[in-house]
Enzyme design. Structure first.
Site, PDB file in Angstrom:
ATOM      1  CB  CYS A  70      27.171 -35.204   1.579  1.00  0.00           C
ATOM      2  SG  CYS A  70      27.738 -36.681   2.399  1.00  0.00           S
TER       3      CYS A  70
ATOM      4  NE  ARG B 225      23.327 -32.831  -2.244  1.00  0.00           N
ATOM      5  CZ  ARG B 225      23.401 -33.071  -3.537  1.00  0.00           C
ATOM      6  NH1 ARG B 225      22.399 -32.747  -4.317  1.00  0.00           N
ATOM      7  NH2 ARG B 225      24.469 -33.628  -4.060  1.00  0.00           N
TER       8      ARG B 225
ATOM      9  CD1 TRP C  35      22.520 -41.380   2.830  1.00  0.00           C
ATOM     10  CD2 TRP C  35      24.437 -42.119   1.943  1.00  0.00           C
ATOM     11  NE1 TRP C  35      22.331 -42.686   2.419  1.00  0.00           N
ATOM     12  CE2 TRP C  35      23.484 -43.164   1.876  1.00  0.00           C
ATOM     13  CE3 TRP C  35      25.714 -42.366   1.450  1.00  0.00           C
ATOM     14  CZ2 TRP C  35      23.766 -44.405   1.334  1.00  0.00           C
ATOM     15  CZ3 TRP C  35      26.001 -43.613   0.910  1.00  0.00           C
ATOM     16  CH2 TRP C  35      25.021 -44.611   0.856  1.00  0.00           C
TER      17      TRP C  35
ATOM     18  CG  ASN D 196      28.357 -34.449  -2.047  1.00  0.00           C
ATOM     19  OD1 ASN D 196      28.261 -35.656  -1.878  1.00  0.00           O
ATOM     20  ND2 ASN D 196      27.678 -33.796  -2.973  1.00  0.00           N
ATOM     21  N   GLY D 197      31.111 -36.684  -1.257  1.00  0.00           N
ATOM     22  CA  GLY D 197      31.762 -37.589  -2.216  1.00  0.00           C
ATOM     23  C   GLY D 197      32.731 -38.523  -1.520  1.00  0.00           C
TER      24      GLY D 197
ATOM     25  CD  GLU E 157       8.836 -46.637  -8.631  1.00  0.00           C
ATOM     26  OE1 GLU E 157       9.906 -47.258  -8.724  1.00  0.00           O
ATOM     27  OE2 GLU E 157       8.718 -45.579  -7.995  1.00  0.00           O
TER      28      GLU E 157
ATOM     29  CE  LYS F  85       8.870 -44.802  -4.616  1.00  0.00           C
ATOM     30  NZ  LYS F  85       9.681 -44.476  -5.682  1.00  0.00           N
TER      31      LYS F  85
ATOM     32  CD  GLU G 189      12.499 -45.884  -2.669  1.00  0.00           C
ATOM     33  OE1 GLU G 189      13.532 -45.386  -3.105  1.00  0.00           O
ATOM     34  OE2 GLU G 189      11.364 -45.570  -3.117  1.00  0.00           O
TER      35      GLU G 189
ATOM     36  CG  HIS H 290       7.859 -70.178 -12.354  1.00  0.00           C
ATOM     37  ND1 HIS H 290       7.770 -71.490 -12.739  1.00  0.00           N
ATOM     38  CD2 HIS H 290       7.207 -69.461 -13.288  1.00  0.00           C
ATOM     39  CE1 HIS H 290       7.107 -71.570 -13.886  1.00  0.00           C
ATOM     40  NE2 HIS H 290       6.749 -70.340 -14.231  1.00  0.00           N
TER      41      HIS H 290
ATOM     42  CE  LYS I 251      14.337 -36.788  -5.100  1.00  0.00           C
ATOM     43  NZ  LYS I 251      13.532 -37.983  -5.292  1.00  0.00           N
TER      44      LYS I 251
HETATM   45  C1  G6P Z   1      18.353 -43.107  -5.160  1.00  0.00           C
HETATM   46  C2  G6P Z   1      16.969 -42.545  -4.865  1.00  0.00           C
HETATM   47  C3  G6P Z   1      15.945 -43.190  -5.780  1.00  0.00           C
HETATM   48  C4  G6P Z   1      16.350 -43.011  -7.240  1.00  0.00           C
HETATM   49  C5  G6P Z   1      17.758 -43.546  -7.500  1.00  0.00           C
HETATM   50  C6  G6P Z   1      18.260 -43.147  -8.867  1.00  0.00           C
HETATM   51  O1  G6P Z   1      18.418 -44.427  -4.762  1.00  0.00           O
HETATM   52  O2  G6P Z   1      16.638 -42.751  -3.505  1.00  0.00           O
HETATM   53  O3  G6P Z   1      14.685 -42.585  -5.572  1.00  0.00           O
HETATM   54  O4  G6P Z   1      15.442 -43.676  -8.050  1.00  0.00           O
HETATM   55  O5  G6P Z   1      18.676 -42.986  -6.551  1.00  0.00           O
HETATM   56  O6  G6P Z   1      18.378 -41.755  -8.910  1.00  0.00           O
HETATM   57  P1  G6P Z   1      18.331 -40.865 -10.196  1.00  0.00           P
HETATM   58  O7  G6P Z   1      18.480 -39.458  -9.676  1.00  0.00           O
HETATM   59  O8  G6P Z   1      19.492 -41.292 -11.045  1.00  0.00           O
HETATM   60  O9  G6P Z   1      17.028 -41.076 -10.862  1.00  0.00           O
END
Ligand code: G6P
Length: 617
Positions: free
Chosen positions: A2, A27, A75, A101-102, A490, A494, A497, A513, A612
């Protein structure tokens, strides 16, 4: 999670708020709304499910008449994304408007009390409960000042929040408060801005106050910024900070998406991460955070790395780095699991918390727990002055610059760079890493920006072309060993996501396995196989895949002869020490995820359901 924005001053509030929301859309972006105080007619509220662009299409600006307003990009936590759940929310008497926000954790108890007293609710949100709770205090004591009513209400709620509130009878006043979610106040000439970060107002002012935890502020043109504690109502003299952020850093600069811009920024971001820290001529790594606490690290029984998402993957690579070079035992934990499983933590533990945003609720809570038990907290954050940076005992900023694309790219490689510095510094200090090897590695670190530039130049075109072949695929497997097992995780994250293709990362040997059952001629398998480390073992894994007709996309070094021969597609990266290969190998995997997602028509900067910075657990 948010975004909040607000304005009071001489400009058209609508434009400032809506343009600010566009910058905060990273956000959260499932609904958006705006409230303006329009002279003589009161509040104008427009809100909708969807993005800020949808809000613009259904709202009006009042052509400069409204000089104060607030906005929100959401969000969803309580209640599905919908017009009625979108913020701002209004109190029953229509006089108080809020953006939030929260999460208010005890909202159902408060809602019940208010319902019994006759208050009604049109949404499923906790936010609407809070705004009516503020009204309740003013109804109970009509002489009560608006900001005091906000304070009374906040003293009764638990949870995490940043809020901004306006009252029709308190013209020109914005009341804001923060507990667990960030809030910045921009100080202009005869104008004030509020926002979840400074990006909405960076072109108007370079001066800002970052509201501290548990503080609230009443902001008006007449009275300025009056900051008090929420609990004790004690007046606070704020620290005014000069913003380092530039407009250029938060705009796309000619790229189609922030994500592509951020992938291409990596030579610069790694350079910035290293700047002033690697002094090859003097043969040292100079990092204030570590430098001042070397003994604390050296005496540690173990290092516990806590993080979420991409940052957790960086943490896993950190484990390989620190154990190899500093020979200190490392455990890597998901912050969300760590905080709830009653972990054993002692005063001799060092906790490294990694977070791009510095706001992630689970990481924050895990830090607090470790702190209570006496562990030393070392934060690795990208956002300067963020909550995690502040709560840590020491730490290092990654200095990757603002990362706006929701999928993390440059922040990840910057985290790997910082972890490399920590491992090498500790190894040198405690004598596990000899001088010759140390010198070789720190000299090599300095070459990484150039090598990434080379990777971008030489692989971009072919990855763009190659990606077209995978648009209809439903599953991907990513395999790596040693240092590149986390790279595989990772790479898979990516892809899933942003493209919504299911992808899994595995240690290559574990394939046997389970995942091997999935392999057929339709299954693309990404193999990260630089020549150092476990190359021979990887060669055998590729043979096993080819025997089952899997499609191999390999990331190999220029000199490779064996894996590339068996691959359907080959991506070449420069040679490096094994410990730095994740930094180089991650870049083409980011590009591949990006192009597959773009060709599938996905919104890569704002993937569905993600946000984010995750300020709720
Ligand atoms: C969210 C984001 C990810 C990020 C994760 C941790 O899920 O979409 O890209 O890796 O949070 O966020 P941080 O700001 O703690 O690295």
């Amino acid at each position: 999670m948010c975004g909040i924005v607000g304005y009071t001053g001489f400009q058209e509030a609508y434009s400032v708020v809506v343009n600010g929301l566009k910058r905060l859309e990273y956000r959260g972006y499932d609904s958006a709304g705006v409230v303006l105080e329009v002279p003589e007619s009161g509040f104008y509220i427009a809100k909708t499910k969807g993005k800020v662009a949808d809000l613009v299409s259904i709202s009006q600006s009042f052509e400069g008449k409204a000089r104060i307003g607030m906005g929100h990009t959401r969000w969803a936590t309580h209640g599905v994304p919908s017009d009625k759940n979108a913020h701002p929310h209004l109190s029953n008497n229509g006089k108080i408007s809020i953006v939030h926000n929260g999460i208010i954790e005890n909202y159902d108890t408060i809602k019940k009390i208010l319902t019994d007293k006759g208050y009604t609710f049109g949404s499923e949100t906790d936010t609407e409960v809070l705004v009516n709770f503020i009204q309740y205090f003013m109804d109970t004591d009509p002489a009560l000042d608006f900001s005091e009513a906000v304070r009374y209400a906040l003293n009764e709620v638990y949870g995490a929040y940043a809020i901004a509130v306006m009252h029709r009878d308190f013209h020109g006043e914005l009341v804001v408060a923060r507990l667990g979610s960030p809030l910045a106040i921009g100080l202009g000439e005869k104008e004030y801005f509020i926002a979840s970060d400074a990006s909405p107002f960076v072109e108007f002012t370079k001066e800002a106050i970052y509201l501290e935890e548990g503080h609230m502020a009443t902001i008006s043109l007449d009275k300025g910024v009056d900051i008090r504690t929420i609990k004790g109502n004690e007046r606070i003299t704020p620290a005014i900070q000069e913003l380092k952020l530039s407009l250029e850093e938060i705009e796309k600069g000619g790229y189609e998406h922030f994500m592509l811009k951020e992938i291409f920024e990596q030579p610069k971001s790694i350079h910035d991460t290293l700047r002033g820290r690697v002094l090859v001529d003097e043969g040292i790594i100079k990092m204030a955070g570590i430098w001042d606490h070397l003994e604390r690290f050296s005496k540690a029984d173990r290092i516990i790395i806590i993080a979420c998402g991409t940052s957790w993957h960086a943490g896993l690579t950190g484990e390989y780095l620190i154990e190899e070079y500093a020979r200190i035992p490392v455990e890597v934990e998901y912050a969300s699991e760590f905080r709830y499983r009653n972990p054993i933590i002692t005063e001799r533990d060092v906790v490294i918390a990694i977070s791009q945003s510095g706001e992630t609720a689970d990481t924050m809570a895990a830090i607090k727990l470790a702190k209570e038990k006496g562990a030393f907290i070392y934060g690795i954050c990208n956002v300067v002055d963020s909550s995690i940076a502040r709560i840590s005992d020491a730490g290092s900023y990654t200095h990757a610059g603002p990362e706006i694309g929701v999928a993390s790219t440059k922040a990840f490689t910057a985290q790997l760079t910082i972890l490399s510095l920590i491992a090498l510094k500790l190894g040198k200090h405690n004598g596990n890493l000899g001088n010759a090897e140390f010198m070789k590695l720190i000299s090599e670190l300095e070459t990484l920006p150039k090598k990434i530039e080379e990777v971008l130049e030489t692989t971009h075109g072919s990855i763009k072309e190659m990606s077209k072949n995978f648009l209809e695929v439903s599953n991907f497997l990513y395999l790596g060993r040693g240092y590149n097992f986390p790279t595989a995780l990772e790479g898979a994250l990516k892809l899933k996501e942003i493209s919504y293709i299911h992808a899994e990362g595995y240690p290559a040997a574990e394939m046997k396995h389970g995942p091997i059952a999935l392999i057929d001629e339709n299954m693309p398998i990404v193999i990260i196989a630089p020549q150092k480390g476990h190359y021979d073992k990887i060669v055998s894994n590729v043979q096993e895949i080819k025997a089952r007709k899997g499609k191999v996309i390999s990331v190999v070094n220029y000199a490779d002869s064996r894996v590339s021969k068996m691959s359907d597609y080959t991506i070449e990266i420069p040679d490096s020490s094994e410990c730095f290969s994740p930094i180089l190998a991650s870049v083409p995997l980011q590009l591949m995820a990006y192009y597959i997602a773009v060709y599938r028509g996905a919104n890569v900067d704002q993937p569905r359901n993600l946000a984010k910075s995750v300020t709720v657990e």
